[in-house]
Design a protein around this motif. Structure first.
Motif, PDB file in Angstrom:
ATOM      1  N   UNK A 149       0.975  -1.258   0.152  1.00  0.00           N
ATOM      2  CA  UNK A 149      -0.088   0.053   0.065  1.00  0.00           C
ATOM      3  C   UNK A 149       1.017   1.396   0.105  1.00  0.00           C
ATOM      4  N   UNK A 150       1.912   1.316   0.654  1.00  0.00           N
ATOM      5  CA  UNK A 150       2.749   2.454   0.986  1.00  0.00           C
ATOM      6  C   UNK A 150       3.915   2.359  -0.131  1.00  0.00           C
ATOM      7  N   UNK A 151       4.441   3.384  -0.835  1.00  0.00           N
ATOM      8  CA  UNK A 151       5.475   3.349  -1.429  1.00  0.00           C
ATOM      9  C   UNK A 151       6.598   4.393  -0.684  1.00  0.00           C
ATOM     10  N   UNK A 152       7.580   3.902  -0.445  1.00  0.00           N
ATOM     11  CA  UNK A 152       8.783   4.741   0.126  1.00  0.00           C
ATOM     12  C   UNK A 152       9.911   4.991  -0.638  1.00  0.00           C
ATOM     13  N   UNK A 153      10.107   6.311  -1.139  1.00  0.00           N
ATOM     14  CA  UNK A 153      11.141   6.659  -1.924  1.00  0.00           C
ATOM     15  C   UNK A 153      12.254   7.210  -1.013  1.00  0.00           C
ATOM     16  N   UNK A 154      13.610   6.570  -1.556  1.00  0.00           N
ATOM     17  CA  UNK A 154      14.704   7.308  -0.716  1.00  0.00           C
ATOM     18  C   UNK A 154      15.767   7.660  -1.647  1.00  0.00           C
ATOM     19  N   UNK A 155      16.270   8.756  -1.410  1.00  0.00           N
ATOM     20  CA  UNK A 155      17.505   9.221  -2.083  1.00  0.00           C
ATOM     21  C   UNK A 155      18.724   9.002  -1.286  1.00  0.00           C
ATOM     22  N   UNK A 156      19.657   8.158  -1.586  1.00  0.00           N
ATOM     23  CA  UNK A 156      20.745   7.709  -0.556  1.00  0.00           C
ATOM     24  C   UNK A 156      20.211   7.100   0.609  1.00  0.00           C
ATOM     25  N   UNK A 157      20.384   7.814   2.065  1.00  0.00           N
ATOM     26  CA  UNK A 157      19.631   7.233   3.098  1.00  0.00           C
ATOM     27  C   UNK A 157      18.285   8.077   3.578  1.00  0.00           C
ATOM     28  N   UNK A 158      18.120   9.059   2.917  1.00  0.00           N
ATOM     29  CA  UNK A 158      17.070   9.925   3.360  1.00  0.00           C
ATOM     30  C   UNK A 158      15.841   9.588   2.665  1.00  0.00           C
ATOM     31  N   UNK A 159      14.718   9.588   3.115  1.00  0.00           N
ATOM     32  CA  UNK A 159      13.514   9.177   2.813  1.00  0.00           C
ATOM     33  C   UNK A 159      13.029  10.536   2.234  1.00  0.00           C
ATOM     34  N   UNK A 160      12.773  10.608   0.967  1.00  0.00           N
ATOM     35  CA  UNK A 160      12.222  11.792   0.384  1.00  0.00           C
ATOM     36  C   UNK A 160      10.758  11.739   0.055  1.00  0.00           C
TER      37      UNK A 160
END
Length: 189
Positions: A149-160
């Protein structure tokens, strides 16, 4: 590769102009074709009285103008988004999404009309209407899903971004995750 986020989009760009004109033409065609037909179907009494052609003609003019305006606005929005694409870059898919937090409050399903996650051949973009909030090349992001249900987008180690679909996706985020896996940018959760 340039970053579309924060970059001013030129409304006079050729893609924007073409998309606006194309949207206006299609809107006018729909308005001129559909509105008079609907008026004549609902107003059968008007046909017997002889006022049908006049009402249908007025409906065609008003409907054509209104639908042309709506089509031009919609085409302009698509053109503004497409003007950020580079060279042979194409849009693979667009998803109406809801961030977990919108303007300091929890996101609602109605916010899905406002936000769009676009997957292109070169990058992932997040849009708020016609404003690009962020754009990252595939090599810089990692995607993960939580309970489909939830999409998590990361840029490096940071959740954007933490996003949910605004509308039910029959297979969850499978299509987007498959593309990310092919690029080596997906985490299995």
């Amino acid at each position: 590769m340039s970053d579309a986020a924060g970059r001013a989009v030129d409304p006079a760009h050729q893609r924007v102009r073409r998309a606006t004109i194309r949207g206006g033409i299609w809107g006018a065609v729909v308005g001129v074709a559909v509105v008079p037909y609907g008026l004549l179907q609902t107003g059968t009494d008007l046909l017997r009285l002889g006022g049908g052609p006049v009402i249908a003609g007025a409906g065609a003019v008003v409907g054509g103008a209104l639908c042309a305006w709506v089509g031009a606005r919609r085409g302009r929005g698509v053109g503004l988004k497409d003007s950020t694409l580079e060279g042979a870059e194409t849009v693979l898919a667009g998803y109406a999404v809801v961030p977990l937090e919108v303007d300091g409050r929890p996101g609602r399903r109605s916010d899905g009309e406002r936000f769009e996650l676009r997957s292109t051949t070169r990058r992932l973009q997040f849009w708020d209407g016609t404003a690009c909030l962020w754009s990252h090349p595939w090599s810089a992001v990692t995607l993960a899903t939580v309970k489909r249900e939830l999409l998590v987008v990361r840029h490096g180690d940071e959740v954007i971004a933490e996003l949910t679909a605004a509308h039910d996706l029959p297979h969850g985020w499978d299509e987007l995750m498959l593309g990310a896996r092919r690029r080596g940018r997906a985490r299995i959760s």
